[in-house]
Design a protein around this motif. Structure first.
Motif, PDB file in Angstrom:
ATOM      1  N   VAL A 256       0.701  -0.988  -0.194  1.00  0.00           N
ATOM      2  CA  VAL A 256      -0.081   0.128   0.031  1.00  0.00           C
ATOM      3  C   VAL A 256       0.836   1.584   0.178  1.00  0.00           C
ATOM      4  CG1 VAL A 256      -1.377   1.265   0.895  1.00  0.00           C
ATOM      5  CG2 VAL A 256      -2.407  -1.227   1.010  1.00  0.00           C
ATOM      6  N   LEU A 259       2.105   2.290  -3.682  1.00  0.00           N
ATOM      7  CA  LEU A 259       1.427   2.193  -4.736  1.00  0.00           C
ATOM      8  C   LEU A 259       0.532   3.869  -4.200  1.00  0.00           C
ATOM      9  CD1 LEU A 259      -0.765  -0.949  -4.697  1.00  0.00           C
ATOM     10  CD2 LEU A 259       0.536  -0.108  -6.853  1.00  0.00           C
ATOM     11  N   GLN A 260       0.866   4.025  -2.401  1.00  0.00           N
ATOM     12  CA  GLN A 260       0.186   5.549  -2.573  1.00  0.00           C
ATOM     13  C   GLN A 260       1.401   6.863  -2.686  1.00  0.00           C
ATOM     14  OE1 GLN A 260      -0.324   4.908   1.633  1.00  0.00           O
ATOM     15  NE2 GLN A 260      -2.238   4.305   1.392  1.00  0.00           N
ATOM     16  N   TYR A 340      -5.320   1.098  -7.546  1.00  0.00           N
ATOM     17  CA  TYR A 340      -5.053   2.131  -6.719  1.00  0.00           C
ATOM     18  C   TYR A 340      -5.013   3.278  -7.938  1.00  0.00           C
ATOM     19  CZ  TYR A 340      -4.067   0.203  -2.498  1.00  0.00           C
ATOM     20  OH  TYR A 340      -4.000   0.794  -0.466  1.00  0.00           O
ATOM     21  N   SER A 395     -10.693  -5.971  -5.796  1.00  0.00           N
ATOM     22  CA  SER A 395     -10.134  -5.084  -6.872  1.00  0.00           C
ATOM     23  C   SER A 395     -11.052  -5.255  -7.602  1.00  0.00           C
ATOM     24  CB  SER A 395      -8.029  -5.512  -7.426  1.00  0.00           C
ATOM     25  OG  SER A 395      -8.184  -4.306  -8.541  1.00  0.00           O
TER      26      SER A 395
END
Length: 446
Positions: A256, A259-260, A340, A395
């Motif tokens: 995470v 991907l952030q 994302y 997802s």
């Protein structure tokens, strides 16, 4: 109308650039220090922090009674009273909720192995400081004080990284990570608080009464939306920890964070300026539909190339930076890239449902996403017995619901939905197609 939009967009570029410059430096610090931090602490410790932070985020969804965003829309003479009421409520709820969380994770689900008193203090610190940072962000965003906001990522990421690394090297292989995170939060709050009213709390009952009366719509609609939205954001963490354990959650937590990075570099800055601009346009009685559409399309163009490369080479990037033991996190990166991509777009139009006073749309969307996450996890576990399939289905459900949600908001704004849907679907197929082509070429050459 078009000339007005161009003027706003050019002015917003300066504001976005200010926030993004600080965010860029903050992310550079994260990228440089993450390989060392992951090697010092490992997936288990990062998983524990991810779980604690997740529990805190759920409490934060109602600790302000949904009134933080009211600061953006309040009259100038009423803002300070609203701020003091929010802060006072947050303090009380933080203490009560932290006690409940501590009891749960020491009596009923002792997966952390942390002393109860220490755990209580950690959770109080996370909930109160993080919520206060959000309140301060909203206040400073309303005043367009981007020179202050741009320094936050540098202060938080810099302090957290340096302190966590030093304490880890000194042998504090568990508490060092938590101490670094909390000090980063506290100093960031102090930095912003200097630009807000000095008072924190109020005991004046009439102020509470007036504030609640003015902001009933936030309490009735925004708070339930926040609860469902935050729970939706945290349910993958809770499901992964509950089904696959804390160590796997640690790998997911690093995924995470990777991907952030695109969202943290630009989307959050764009989103804060977007919320300020659309709130201002609404107060002035202007239509926001085409501005919203242009913002989304611009977001698609900005993040397209980074997402193609993350889907194509996410596992290789993670192995190079973090080591082969983090390969699982790299595989997660490739699977979750499309999700994302859409989360990036959501961040660029932060506060849209609030500005449109359609929090019920957001609430329905979040409720459906919670069902989608749970269904995806169940399919992955009980049909395929695979976390990979669970993430793919989770997802897929998220993306489908997200596209439908924005189509509904475009209908509210009297903007045709078809162009957005077509561009969203084209983006999906293009990201997947190009990533497979680049990966194929890379494997041929290597």
């Amino acid at each position: 109308m078009k000339s007005l939009l161009k003027k706003m967009l050019s002015g917003n570029k300066i504001s976005v650039a200010k926030i993004s410059s600080g965010t860029l430096l903050g992310q550079v610090i994260t990228v440089v220090t993450l390989p060392l931090i992951t090697r010092i602490y490992g997936a288990e410790i990062i998983g524990i922090w991810t779980l604690l932070n997740s529990a805190a985020m759920i409490i934060m969804s109602f600790s302000d009674l949904g009134m933080t965003n009211a600061i953006m829309l309040e009259k100038k003479e009423e803002i300070e009273d609203t701020y003091k009421v929010i802060t006072s409520i947050v303090a009380v709820i933080s203490v009560i909720a932290s006690f409940v969380i501590t009891v749960y994770y020491t009596v009923f689900n002792n997966v952390m192995g942390i002393n109860p008193a220490v755990l209580f203090l950690i959770v109080v610190a996370i909930i109160f400081t993080t919520q206060q940072i959000q309140v301060c962000y909203t206040w400073l965003n309303r005043n367009a004080d981007y020179n202050v906001l741009m320094k936050n990522p540098i202060i938080r990421n810099g302090l957290y990284s340096v302190i966590a690394i030093i304490l880890g090297l000194l042998g504090m292989n568990k508490s060092g990570y938590f101490i670094g995170q909390i000090i980063g939060l506290l100093i960031t709050l102090i930095h912003m608080k200097r630009h807000l009213p000095k008072s924190f709390f109020t005991l004046n009952c009439s102020i509470y009464k007036d504030t609640f009366a003015r902001n009933q719509r936030f309490i009735k609609y925004q708070m339930p939306t926040n609860i469902i939205s935050n729970f939706k954001n945290q349910i993958p963490i809770l499901l992964i920890q509950g089904i696959w354990g804390t160590e796997i959650l640690g790998y997911y937590g690093v995924t995470v964070r990777m991907l952030q990075i695109p969202g943290a570099l630009l989307a959050s800055a764009v989103g804060r300026v977007f919320f300020y601009t659309t709130s201002l346009m609404k107060r002035e009685g202007k239509e926001i539909g085409y501005y919203v559409y242009n913002n989304l399309i611009k977001g698609m163009k900005i993040v397209f190339i980074p997402m193609v490369f993350l889907m194509a080479f996410g596992d290789i990037i993670v192995i190079v930076f973090l080591g082969v033991e983090w390969k699982l996190a790299g595989e997660f990166v490739r699977i979750l890239t499309l999700q994302y991509f859409f989360m990036f777009l959501m961040t660029t139009v932060h506060g849209l449902s609030i500005t449109l006073e359609k929090q019920n749309y957001a609430m329905i969307s979040c409720g459906l996403q919670i069902i989608g996450y749970a269904l995806g996890a169940a399919i992955g576990k009980y049909i395929f017995d695979s976390l990979y399939y669970a993430l793919i289905f989770m997802s897929g459900f998220f993306i489908t619901i997200n596209i439908t949600y924005f189509s509904a908001l475009f209908k509210v704004m009297n903007i045709p939905r078809k162009p957005y849907v077509i561009k969203a679907l084209l983006s999906i197929f293009s990201i997947v197609g190009l990533s497979f082509v680049f990966r194929y070429i890379f494997e041929l050459l290597c």
